[in-house]
Design an enzyme around this catalytic site. Structure first.
Site, PDB file in Angstrom:
ATOM      1  N   GLY A 164      29.779 -13.132 -43.658  1.00 40.55           N
ATOM      2  CA  GLY A 164      29.057 -12.539 -42.559  1.00 40.55           C
ATOM      3  C   GLY A 164      27.300 -13.173 -41.962  1.00 40.55           C
ATOM      4  O   GLY A 164      26.970 -12.669 -41.147  1.00 40.55           O
ATOM      5  N   LYS A 201      30.642 -28.917 -47.868  1.00 38.25           N
ATOM      6  CA  LYS A 201      30.511 -29.441 -46.958  1.00 38.25           C
ATOM      7  C   LYS A 201      31.208 -28.474 -45.577  1.00 38.25           C
ATOM      8  O   LYS A 201      30.948 -27.950 -45.015  1.00 38.25           O
ATOM      9  CB  LYS A 201      32.112 -30.896 -46.793  1.00 38.25           C
ATOM     10  CG  LYS A 201      31.969 -31.530 -45.947  1.00 38.25           C
ATOM     11  CD  LYS A 201      31.277 -32.714 -45.967  1.00 38.25           C
ATOM     12  CE  LYS A 201      31.248 -33.583 -44.605  1.00 38.25           C
ATOM     13  NZ  LYS A 201      29.877 -33.946 -44.721  1.00 38.25           N
ATOM     14  N   HIS A 208      37.642 -20.048 -35.677  1.00 36.04           N
ATOM     15  CA  HIS A 208      37.360 -19.207 -37.186  1.00 36.04           C
ATOM     16  C   HIS A 208      38.411 -18.494 -36.279  1.00 36.04           C
ATOM     17  O   HIS A 208      38.648 -17.638 -35.369  1.00 36.04           O
ATOM     18  CB  HIS A 208      36.109 -18.143 -36.358  1.00 36.04           C
ATOM     19  CG  HIS A 208      36.270 -17.089 -37.339  1.00 36.04           C
ATOM     20  ND1 HIS A 208      35.541 -15.849 -38.343  1.00 36.04           N
ATOM     21  CD2 HIS A 208      37.420 -16.403 -37.219  1.00 36.04           C
ATOM     22  CE1 HIS A 208      35.893 -15.140 -38.818  1.00 36.04           C
ATOM     23  NE2 HIS A 208      37.144 -15.016 -38.144  1.00 36.04           N
ATOM     24  N   LYS A 237      31.532 -11.229 -33.965  1.00 37.33           N
ATOM     25  CA  LYS A 237      32.307 -11.127 -32.929  1.00 37.33           C
ATOM     26  C   LYS A 237      31.526 -10.898 -32.002  1.00 37.33           C
ATOM     27  O   LYS A 237      31.575  -9.089 -32.271  1.00 37.33           O
ATOM     28  CB  LYS A 237      33.611 -11.147 -33.499  1.00 37.33           C
ATOM     29  CG  LYS A 237      34.178 -11.835 -35.270  1.00 37.33           C
ATOM     30  CD  LYS A 237      34.614 -10.877 -35.502  1.00 37.33           C
ATOM     31  CE  LYS A 237      35.279 -11.858 -37.612  1.00 37.33           C
ATOM     32  NZ  LYS A 237      36.627 -11.012 -37.805  1.00 37.33           N
ATOM     33  N   GLU A 275      40.454 -15.222 -43.585  1.00 38.03           N
ATOM     34  CA  GLU A 275      39.974 -16.349 -42.471  1.00 38.03           C
ATOM     35  C   GLU A 275      40.084 -17.385 -42.628  1.00 38.03           C
ATOM     36  O   GLU A 275      39.322 -17.501 -43.991  1.00 38.03           O
ATOM     37  CB  GLU A 275      38.411 -15.012 -42.673  1.00 38.03           C
ATOM     38  CG  GLU A 275      38.052 -14.292 -41.770  1.00 38.03           C
ATOM     39  CD  GLU A 275      35.969 -13.960 -41.835  1.00 38.03           C
ATOM     40  OE1 GLU A 275      36.218 -12.922 -41.362  1.00 38.03           O
ATOM     41  OE2 GLU A 275      35.965 -14.474 -42.374  1.00 38.03           O
ATOM     42  N   GLU A 288      37.308 -16.497 -45.852  1.00 39.62           N
ATOM     43  CA  GLU A 288      37.245 -14.934 -46.098  1.00 39.62           C
ATOM     44  C   GLU A 288      38.032 -14.441 -46.476  1.00 39.62           C
ATOM     45  O   GLU A 288      39.068 -14.720 -45.604  1.00 39.62           O
ATOM     46  CB  GLU A 288      35.808 -14.688 -45.998  1.00 39.62           C
ATOM     47  CG  GLU A 288      34.647 -14.913 -46.277  1.00 39.62           C
ATOM     48  CD  GLU A 288      33.287 -14.260 -45.272  1.00 39.62           C
ATOM     49  OE1 GLU A 288      33.414 -13.077 -45.166  1.00 39.62           O
ATOM     50  OE2 GLU A 288      32.598 -14.843 -45.239  1.00 39.62           O
ATOM     51  N   ASN A 290      39.227 -10.199 -45.298  1.00 39.12           N
ATOM     52  CA  ASN A 290      39.237  -9.418 -45.488  1.00 39.12           C
ATOM     53  C   ASN A 290      40.014  -8.278 -45.541  1.00 39.12           C
ATOM     54  O   ASN A 290      41.112  -8.118 -45.267  1.00 39.12           O
ATOM     55  CB  ASN A 290      38.907  -8.620 -43.799  1.00 39.12           C
ATOM     56  CG  ASN A 290      37.300  -9.727 -43.508  1.00 39.12           C
ATOM     57  OD1 ASN A 290      36.157  -9.966 -44.262  1.00 39.12           O
ATOM     58  ND2 ASN A 290      37.796 -10.138 -42.218  1.00 39.12           N
ATOM     59  N   ARG A 292      40.042  -4.875 -44.795  1.00 41.39           N
ATOM     60  CA  ARG A 292      40.282  -3.482 -44.733  1.00 41.39           C
ATOM     61  C   ARG A 292      40.522  -3.984 -43.126  1.00 41.39           C
ATOM     62  O   ARG A 292      41.297  -4.835 -43.135  1.00 41.39           O
ATOM     63  CB  ARG A 292      39.017  -3.198 -44.024  1.00 41.39           C
ATOM     64  CG  ARG A 292      38.004  -4.417 -43.388  1.00 41.39           C
ATOM     65  CD  ARG A 292      37.022  -4.074 -42.618  1.00 41.39           C
ATOM     66  NE  ARG A 292      36.130  -5.225 -41.773  1.00 41.39           N
ATOM     67  CZ  ARG A 292      35.723  -6.868 -41.705  1.00 41.39           C
ATOM     68  NH1 ARG A 292      35.040  -6.743 -43.478  1.00 41.39           N
ATOM     69  NH2 ARG A 292      35.708  -6.875 -41.715  1.00 41.39           N
TER      70      ARG A 292
HETATM   71  C1  MV4 Z   1      31.441 -22.010 -42.364  1.00 39.88           C
HETATM   72  C2  MV4 Z   1      30.950 -22.986 -41.840  1.00 39.88           C
HETATM   73  C3  MV4 Z   1      30.913 -24.168 -41.941  1.00 39.88           C
HETATM   74  N1  MV4 Z   1      31.545 -25.075 -42.738  1.00 39.88           N
HETATM   75  N2  MV4 Z   1      31.807 -23.354 -43.713  1.00 39.88           N
HETATM   76  C4  MV4 Z   1      29.729 -18.208 -41.902  1.00 39.88           C
HETATM   77  C5  MV4 Z   1      30.013 -16.527 -41.668  1.00 39.88           C
HETATM   78  C6  MV4 Z   1      30.580 -16.704 -43.052  1.00 39.88           C
HETATM   79  N3  MV4 Z   1      32.084 -16.404 -43.273  1.00 39.88           N
HETATM   80  C7  MV4 Z   1      30.822 -18.559 -42.970  1.00 39.88           C
HETATM   81  N4  MV4 Z   1      30.506 -19.188 -41.819  1.00 39.88           N
HETATM   82  C8  MV4 Z   1      30.642 -20.266 -41.966  1.00 39.88           C
HETATM   83  N5  MV4 Z   1      30.672 -21.484 -42.201  1.00 39.88           N
HETATM   84  C9  MV4 Z   1      31.501 -24.828 -43.868  1.00 39.88           C
HETATM   85  N6  MV4 Z   1      31.876 -24.903 -44.958  1.00 39.88           N
HETATM   86  C10 MV4 Z   1      30.578 -22.072 -40.251  1.00 39.88           C
HETATM   87  C11 MV4 Z   1      30.141 -20.946 -40.354  1.00 39.88           C
HETATM   88  C12 MV4 Z   1      29.989 -20.667 -39.297  1.00 39.88           C
HETATM   89  C13 MV4 Z   1      31.096 -19.423 -38.933  1.00 39.88           C
HETATM   90  C14 MV4 Z   1      32.444 -18.998 -39.382  1.00 39.88           C
HETATM   91  C15 MV4 Z   1      33.157 -18.297 -38.194  1.00 39.88           C
HETATM   92  C16 MV4 Z   1      32.485 -18.044 -36.968  1.00 39.88           C
HETATM   93  C17 MV4 Z   1      31.096 -17.657 -36.465  1.00 39.88           C
HETATM   94  C18 MV4 Z   1      30.996 -19.355 -37.569  1.00 39.88           C
HETATM   95  C19 MV4 Z   1      29.167 -19.535 -37.010  1.00 39.88           C
HETATM   96  C20 MV4 Z   1      28.579 -20.140 -37.728  1.00 39.88           C
HETATM   97  C21 MV4 Z   1      28.979 -20.860 -38.860  1.00 39.88           C
END
Ligand code: MV4
Length: 451
Positions: A164, A201, A208, A237, A275, A288, A290, A292
């Site tokens: 998160g 990376k 998402h 969200k 996710e 990830e 979840n 729940r």
């Molecule tokens: C990332 C990413 C880009 N590249 N990982 C945000 C929360 C966490 N669950 C992981 N997240 C992200 N991981 C890589 N390798 C971009 C995000 C991210 C994001 C992911 C899902 C929904 C909204 C987001 C907002 C900013 C960054």
């Protein structure tokens, strides 16, 4: 079947669970803090037990008090809802030790998915695509620099105890990495008591997209299609929908198969969500899991015409998955989260008394909420006060219905995110399905929302 379920939660999800229990002939026990004395979940449940003062740590996170409430009411199971204790392995363990079924996966499964490095490593072994990266924890800054060069900038540093967004930093060039690593691991240490970091990376402008899974105690899992949750702000969200406007039959097949494989690999039990990050070329990567029921579960329920809470309770009781492949009826569902926040002022919380209320109604409109006219939103908890879910045969119709439903949702008193959602339903890019997780970064809502 269970005779009595205690719901260790509050708000709309508590009501949501009570409703399904009633339909299944199961008695319900509500728990509440003194701030929630006048809440609907207290009134709708068969019994209610006060578990402490307003602060969550003293009430909804107070394990001894919740267990005592289950024992004095003779509940044979606890449904944790989302948030609070829903992903607390220790709590799941204590429930089982006290012969109370925790409605969720096992404590070991919660622990496995709670540690992001272990989760990622496990998924990699299961053959699920993961974002290339450090393959485990990064020991120190020197190692971080070497790894980043290997992976190639931009990279993202993540806390293994995180999720998160907390303890996360994007690093665009080597000169930034030292400071980013230090501040992110400090933040993680303070927030989670675990400063461990890993690297990936950085996938630019991803979507998402998550897959709902359900798995029984006998090793069989199924998937219930996807939810696109790319419309977020600061990792909260705001809108979710199914089908994803970015989805293709081929990609759904691949992601669904991967999600089932992931769940079966860990012998997962119960409802879960995998996710994924999806890049512009439709490559997808495990992010990830979840463990729940999620806030956005009604989106899936509406397109599948299926009660996920009922399924979750049946799975916890030990019923097998029917084996039937659940597939979307290809209806379209959208959920808008209504928060007591001012979208014109950076979503500042706006608790207080609801002086007047009219909720949205009509065919294909579902409102999940615990508010009523005269209800006072306490300042202690999450600011989500309602979810509006609209279902129609096409995405365009679902958007039109949502627009209509939002305009007849009248909440007087606190400020809400409804004006934001009305604006979004008119937005050309949203209407075209053309959005990523970056969508809201580039928009000044104070500028675009009506005064
Ligand atoms: C990332 C990413 C880009 N590249 N990982 C945000 C929360 C966490 N669950 C992981 N997240 C992200 N991981 C890589 N390798 C971009 C995000 C991210 C994001 C992911 C899902 C929904 C909204 C987001 C907002 C900013 C960054």
């Amino acid at each position: 079947m269970f005779k009595k379920i205690l719901i260790a939660n509050r708000g709309e999800i508590s009501l949501r669970i009570i409703r399904t229990c009633k339909e299944m002939g199961i008695k319900t026990v509500a728990v509440y803090s003194t701030a929630d004395r006048d809440s609907l979940h207290v009134r709708f449940a068969d019994e209610a037990v006060c578990i402490g003062p307003p602060k969550s740590v003293d009430s909804y996170l107070n394990i001894p008090n919740i267990l005592a409430a289950a024992e004095i009411t003779n509940a044979d199971a606890i449904h944790p809802g989302y948030g609070f204790l829903s992903e607390n392995a220790k709590f799941a363990e204590i429930c089982e030790k006290n012969n109370i079924t925790f409605i969720g996966p096992t404590a070991d499964q919660i622990r496995l998915m709670g540690d992001k490095v272990t989760a990622k490593d496990t998924m990699k072994r299961a053959g699920i695509p993961v974002v290339p990266g450090s393959d485990g924890l990064i020991g120190d800054i020197a190692i971080a620099k070497v790894k980043a060069k290997e992976v190639g900038y931009p990279v993202i540093l993540k806390a293994t105890a995180g999720g998160g967004g907390k303890g996360m930093r994007v690093v665009w060039a080597e000169e930034e990495i030292e400071k980013a690593f230090e501040t992110a691991s400090m933040e993680a240490g303070a927030a989670f008591g675990n400063a461990g970091m890993y690297m990936e990376k950085f996938v630019e402008e991803p979507r998402h997209i998550e897959i709902q899974v359900a798995a029984d105690k006998y090793g069989k899992a199924t998937h219930l299609s996807e939810r696109d949750c790319s419309i977020q702000r600061r990792h909260q969200k705001l809108v979710e929908e199914c089908p994803s406007p970015f989805m293709t039959e081929e990609l759904r097949e691949k992601m669904g198969t991967a999600a089932i494989k992931a769940a079966e690999f860990i012998k997962y039990q119960g409802l879960g969500t995998i996710e994924f990050l999806v890049d512009k070329n439709r490559n997808f990567y495990f992010m990830e899991m979840n463990t729940r029921i999620q806030v956005e579960h009604p989106v899936t329920e509406e397109v599948m015409d299926y009660d996920l809470v009922k399924e979750q309770i049946k799975l916890a009781w030990g019923e097998p998955i029917s084996g039937k492949v659940y597939y979307p009826r290809m209806m379209h569902a959208i959920e808008c989260r209504v928060n007591a926040e001012d979208p014109r002022k950076n979503f500042a919380p706006s608790p207080g008394k609801i002086t007047s209320l009219h909720t949205s109604k009509g065919q294909g409109v579902r409102v999940e909420t615990h508010i009523y006219a005269g209800y006072t939103i306490p300042p202690y908890y999450d600011s989500m006060i309602a979810k509006v879910i609209c279902r129609a045969q096409t995405r365009d119709e679902a958007i039109a219905k949502m627009d209509r439903a939002l305009r007849e949702f009248i909440i007087e008193g606190p400020k809400t995110t409804i004006p934001f959602h009305i604006w979004l339903m008119q937005n050309e890019d949203f209407r075209a399905g053309n959005y990523t997780t970056k969508f809201l970064d580039d928009i000044d809502l104070a500028e675009v929302l009506p005064k």
